[in-house]
Design an enzyme around this catalytic site. Structure first.
Site, short mmCIF file in Angstrom:
data_model
loop_
_atom_site.label_atom_id
_atom_site.label_comp_id
_atom_site.label_asym_id
_atom_site.label_seq_id
_atom_site.Cartn_x
_atom_site.Cartn_y
_atom_site.Cartn_z
N LYS A 113 -0.47 -3.78 -3.10
CA LYS A 113 0.77 -3.04 -2.83
C LYS A 113 1.89 -3.64 -3.68
O LYS A 113 2.82 -4.29 -3.18
CB LYS A 113 1.10 -3.11 -1.33
CG LYS A 113 2.07 -2.03 -0.86
CD LYS A 113 2.13 -2.01 0.65
CE LYS A 113 3.15 -0.98 1.14
NZ LYS A 113 2.72 0.41 0.88
N ARG B 123 -3.05 -8.37 3.80
CA ARG B 123 -2.88 -7.53 2.60
C ARG B 123 -1.80 -8.11 1.69
O ARG B 123 -1.94 -8.11 0.46
CB ARG B 123 -2.56 -6.09 3.00
CG ARG B 123 -2.58 -5.14 1.82
CD ARG B 123 -2.46 -3.69 2.26
NE ARG B 123 -1.17 -3.39 2.88
CZ ARG B 123 -0.82 -2.20 3.34
NH1 ARG B 123 -1.69 -1.19 3.28
NH2 ARG B 123 0.36 -1.99 3.89
N GLU C 53 -5.26 9.44 -3.23
CA GLU C 53 -4.34 9.31 -2.11
C GLU C 53 -3.07 10.08 -2.41
O GLU C 53 -2.95 10.71 -3.47
CB GLU C 53 -4.03 7.84 -1.83
CG GLU C 53 -3.44 7.07 -2.99
CD GLU C 53 -3.18 5.61 -2.63
OE1 GLU C 53 -2.04 5.29 -2.27
OE2 GLU C 53 -4.11 4.79 -2.73
#
Length: 365
Positions: free
Chosen positions: A206, A96, A242
């Site tokens: 992220k 990620r 989320e």
């Protein structure tokens, strides 16, 4: 509160060298003070040691400090029941992180180097006694308040003042010991009218900039007495996305577990991925698809959020933008409790880990 700046003494630093296309590594060992020695110091001496640890020579003016052009990971290491130490699925964080850097058009950090550095990082700090020791009492609450190692790998750009993309980024790994994530005394979640991510944006990586709006929305939720905020989609404002820093799940009356499907507006959480796998192993039907507020209000009987810091955390209720409150009940529902037991048990080594998700750093007995 989970996080503190009592950082571990050994820090990992790497910097991309465009002349060789390599990442040059170094280890910053600001001191060799063991944890016990640090705790025995006077408050002034302890502060001096901790202040020294926070000086890593990163440029003050950079794309990162000026424009939030940076990315990071949240990952955990765990003291295991046999006396060892393990990191949970570091290869997933590595992939990620690599993808986040690619999405920001800067040289990506190699997956293999990330995993190797993470293991060595925990090992060196464990040698100085900074890794928490396993406590059997944690098992009584399925590790709800257990200590763990919170690792923070992050990217910082080279010195710069104009808007641009990094060509010589730094990658740093630091860590601190953490426990429970959410604040005590607050309850339930509230839907925010703020938008976390838009289509064709950066919601799927992220990156640091995503968390500015999260900090603001969560502060507003906490000021109103809620423990968490929840975002809706940017287009129709009717589907769940989320939480401020976690993915969200619902259990419907028929036993089906539903969670918003991944796309370019939702972060692909490592804990989310693990919980889906565990639920399917347990025989639950799991659907990744759009989940509307109306569906949850009519059909949901449990709600929980997942994340590296949050683990699996139940939400007792969700209040919508008009003030309508959907109550799920206090504490863990039966599905969330079963999944919490399975996830934390594997992470802390009290039950078998058939998927080999734990990367052992220090071998136990």
């Amino acid at each position: 509160m989970a996080f503190s700046l009592n950082l571990y003494p050994v820090t990992y630093i790497a910097r991309y060298n465009p002349d060789t296309s390599n990442w040059d590594e170094e280890w910053l060992e600001s001191d060799k003070v063991t944890y016990d020695e640090l705790m025995a110091m006077s408050e002034a001496d302890r502060k001096a040691v901790l202040d020294k640890r926070n000086q890593m020579g990163i440029p003050t003016v950079s794309y990162t400090s000026q424009y939030a052009y940076g990315c990071f990971e949240g990952m955990k290491g765990f003291p295991t029941k046999d006396g060892g130490v393990a990191i949970f699925r570091p290869e997933e964080n590595a992939k990620r992180f690599n993808n986040s850097m690619k999405g920001m058009y800067c040289p990506p950090f190699p997956v293999e180097q990330f995993v190797k550095a993470s293991v060595e990082f925990v090992r060196r700090n464990a040698e100085l006694g900074y890794v928490p020791k396993y406590n059997p009492d944690w098992e009584k609450t399925d590790y709800a308040d257990a200590d763990s190692i919170y690792m923070r790998p992050f990217m910082n750009s080279e010195g710069a003042i104009g808007v641009g993309c990094s060509k010589q980024p730094y990658v740093i790994i630091c860590a601190t010991t953490v426990s429970a994530y959410f604040k005590k005394g607050l309850d339930g979640a509230v839907i925010t009218n703020r938008i976390r991510a838009t289509p064709h944006g950066t919601g799927y990586i992220k990156c640091a900039s995503n968390y500015v709006i999260s900090a603001i929305a969560k502060k507003e939720a906490e000021d109103a007495g809620y423990v968490e905020c929840v975002y809706l989609d940017a287009v129709k404002h009717k589907y769940f996305q989320e939480g401020s820093s976690c993915n969200i799940f619902f259990v419907l009356k028929n036993g089906t577990i539903v969670t918003p499907e991944l796309g370019d507006t939702i972060l692909p959480g490592i804990t989310r991925k693990s919980v889906i796998a565990l639920a399917r192993e347990k025989g639950y039907k799991v659907e990744e698809r759009p989940v509307s507020v109306k569906e949850v209000q009519k059909k949901a009987v449990e709600c929980f959020v997942t994340g590296t810091a949050a683990g699996i955390s139940p939400m007792s209720s969700i209040t919508d933008l008009k003030g309508k409150k959907t109550v799920f009940g206090p504490g863990f529902g039966p599905v969330a409790k079963e999944l919490q037991h399975e996830l934390k048990g594997r992470q802390y080594g009290s039950i078998p880990d058939p998927n080999n998700w734990n990367t052992v750093v220090v071998k136990g007995n």
